[in-house]
Design an enzyme around this catalytic site. Structure first.
Site, PDB file in Angstrom:
ATOM      1  N   TRP A 179      -1.811   0.360  -4.005  1.00  0.00           N
ATOM      2  CA  TRP A 179      -1.034   1.627  -5.015  1.00  0.00           C
ATOM      3  C   TRP A 179      -0.005   1.336  -4.549  1.00  0.00           C
ATOM      4  CZ3 TRP A 179      -4.731   1.278  -1.039  1.00  0.00           C
ATOM      5  CH2 TRP A 179      -5.890   1.975  -1.553  1.00  0.00           C
ATOM      6  N   ARG A 239      -1.988   6.825  -7.017  1.00  0.00           N
ATOM      7  CA  ARG A 239      -3.195   7.265  -6.066  1.00  0.00           C
ATOM      8  C   ARG A 239      -2.137   9.007  -5.454  1.00  0.00           C
ATOM      9  NH1 ARG A 239      -5.981   5.269  -0.450  1.00  0.00           N
ATOM     10  NH2 ARG A 239      -4.531   4.037   0.009  1.00  0.00           N
ATOM     11  N   VAL A 280       1.056  -1.763  -0.432  1.00  0.00           N
ATOM     12  CA  VAL A 280      -0.128  -0.013  -0.460  1.00  0.00           C
ATOM     13  C   VAL A 280       0.878   1.267  -0.088  1.00  0.00           C
ATOM     14  CG1 VAL A 280      -1.792   1.715   1.364  1.00  0.00           C
ATOM     15  CG2 VAL A 280      -2.139  -1.011   1.549  1.00  0.00           C
ATOM     16  N   ASP A 281       0.933   2.037  -1.183  1.00  0.00           N
ATOM     17  CA  ASP A 281       1.158   3.194  -1.058  1.00  0.00           C
ATOM     18  C   ASP A 281       2.338   3.521  -1.029  1.00  0.00           C
ATOM     19  OD1 ASP A 281      -1.432   4.622  -1.278  1.00  0.00           O
ATOM     20  OD2 ASP A 281      -1.289   5.128   0.462  1.00  0.00           O
ATOM     21  N   PHE A 282       3.697   2.079  -1.292  1.00  0.00           N
ATOM     22  CA  PHE A 282       5.035   2.135  -1.284  1.00  0.00           C
ATOM     23  C   PHE A 282       5.977   2.665  -1.205  1.00  0.00           C
ATOM     24  CE2 PHE A 282       4.130  -1.621  -3.781  1.00  0.00           C
ATOM     25  CZ  PHE A 282       5.406  -1.693  -4.655  1.00  0.00           C
TER      26      PHE A 282
END
Length: 433
Positions: A278, A314, A251-253
């Protein structure tokens, strides 16, 4: 939608251009930076970390260098093996190079278990002793974090880089936190014991406002928020350069506010936990020239991807509590610009820093595997259904300025200096892999 750059637009995203500017958004300094490739065999250590060496831990070697008044470039060689403990590189006279002395990045692992939901008390009990004899510039970082009720994402990293000019070469940084801290009363876990919902940020590498950070042949491993590229302050950018790196998470890494160039890197999505993923979450200021730029990279997965549930990224609507975007379904909903972002239903405020955190990311000449949603590779912030924190995907400046034109006028805000065609998200020359 897959926004494609023209050849002329893509030509503006070279390494030399992306890494050329630093400073306040809209008033950045022209400060060319062209980092040269690093040869580990030619990096002569000032200190060696390992059993029977100069220091028994990386932070101990950093502390020695500071205590001895070292200035300029300080090379810390790290022997093969797994080295536990946090590493803080404070701003000061020294510019640190951490180089793994193994044959491959996997031979030298800097590893620790720390997550954003850890309390300051738990943090101090676990790590305080390792900073007790550190120089004041290092110890003060620990003391500030220990005083927090919850340490937050900005303090939950294995390596924290505040020193300009830091170099990391030929090693692995792993945050071993496994998304296993209970939150919110939910007990929804997968077979690996990981909670599938909640905030489970656990950073491997945090570039905490440092400029000219060079990372080469390094593996960064965690789940949520693996690599955090933080600006010194909101609306000010610094630069990092990543080459031949392997970065994984779910996630959002790869996220943050600053400018970063990625070349020949593998960006790997892990699929054991998150129902949706994402790879990137840039929060670039609207007036900062460049956000994240990927060139000749490979966006791949761990072999268990579910097609359509994964995205290139995102745009992090950083700190948002009330949005001016979309059609609200809350009676009496209203949002104005204020000093902070807040929401007390049905009225909210949004700060200029939050409004301007548009997020910029361009991917060039890269290979993108089939786990990425081909029809919608870029995702909205906080979901596609309106809610108080919603923002649609912003491909270019017009996607923000046109729908908000009347509201911005009412708020006394002008963006006349921003060309509507300014690129926020784009691709060029990519292929499937």
């Amino acid at each position: 939608m897959r926004p494609q750059l023209t050849p002329a637009q893509a030509a503006g995203y070279t390494r030399s251009q992306v890494l050329r500017y630093v400073g306040s958004a809209g008033a950045e300094r022209d400060d060319p930076w062209t980092p040269e490739p690093l040869d580990p065999a030619r990096l002569v250590p000032d200190y060696v970390v390992g059993s029977g060496c100069d220091a028994d831990g990386v932070q101990t070697a950093v502390n020695l260098a500071i205590a001895e008044g070292r200035t300029g470039r300080v090379v810390i060689g790290i022997a093969a093996g797994t080295h536990a403990g946090l590493v803080y590189l404070p701003r000061g006279a020294a510019r640190f190079t951490l180089v793994g002395l193994g044959d491959h990045p996997a031979d030298v692992v800097l590893s620790e278990n720390i997550d954003a939901e850890m309390s300051g008390t738990e943090y101090s009990a676990k790590f305080g002793q390792s900073f007790a004899q550190a120089h004041a510039s290092v110890r003060s970082i620990h003391d500030r974090i220990a005083a927090l009720d919850t340490i937050t994402t900005a303090n939950a990293s294995v390596i924290r880089v505040e020193a300009d000019g830091t170099q990391l070469v030929n090693l692995t940084v792993r945050n071993t936190y496994n998304c296993d801290r209970a939150q919110g009363g939910s007990d929804d876990r997968n077979a690996a014991g990981q909670f599938t919902t909640g905030q489970h940020q656990a950073v491997a590498l945090l570039v905490a406002g440092a400029d000219r950070v060079q990372v080469q042949n390094v593996a960064l491993k965690s789940f949520q928020d693996t690599l955090y590229l933080q600006s010194p302050t909101r609306g000010e950018t610094v630069r990092s350069c990543f080459t031949d790196c392997d970065i994984e998470g779910d996630v959002d890494f790869i996220f943050g506010q600053s400018t970063a160039w990625f070349a020949r890197c593998t960006i790997r999505t892990l699929t054991s936990r998150a129902a949706k993923s994402w790879a990137t979450a840039p929060s670039t200021d609207i007036r900062t020239r460049f956000g994240f730029v990927f060139h000749d990279c490979h966006f791949t997965h761990d072999g268990h991807a579910r097609p359509g549930q994964f995205h290139l990224g995102r745009q992090w609507f950083e700190g948002v509590r009330a949005t001016p975007f979309g059609l609200p379904d809350i009676s009496g909903y209203r949002v104005t610009i204020g000093p902070t972002s807040a929401y007390h239903a049905p009225v909210g405020t949004i700060s200029l820093a939050t409004l301007n955190a548009v997020g910029k990311c361009v991917i060039l000449h890269s290979r993108i595997a089939g786990h990425i949603d081909a029809a919608s590779p870029w995702d909205a912030w906080s979901g596609n259904t309106w809610n108080p924190r919603h923002r649609p995907v912003l491909y270019r400046a017009a996607d923000m300025l046109s729908p908000l034109a009347d509201w911005l006028r009412q708020q006394g805000q002008s963006y006349d200096d921003i060309c509507p065609d300014t690129i926020f998200l784009g691709e060029y020359g990519n292929s499937t892999a």
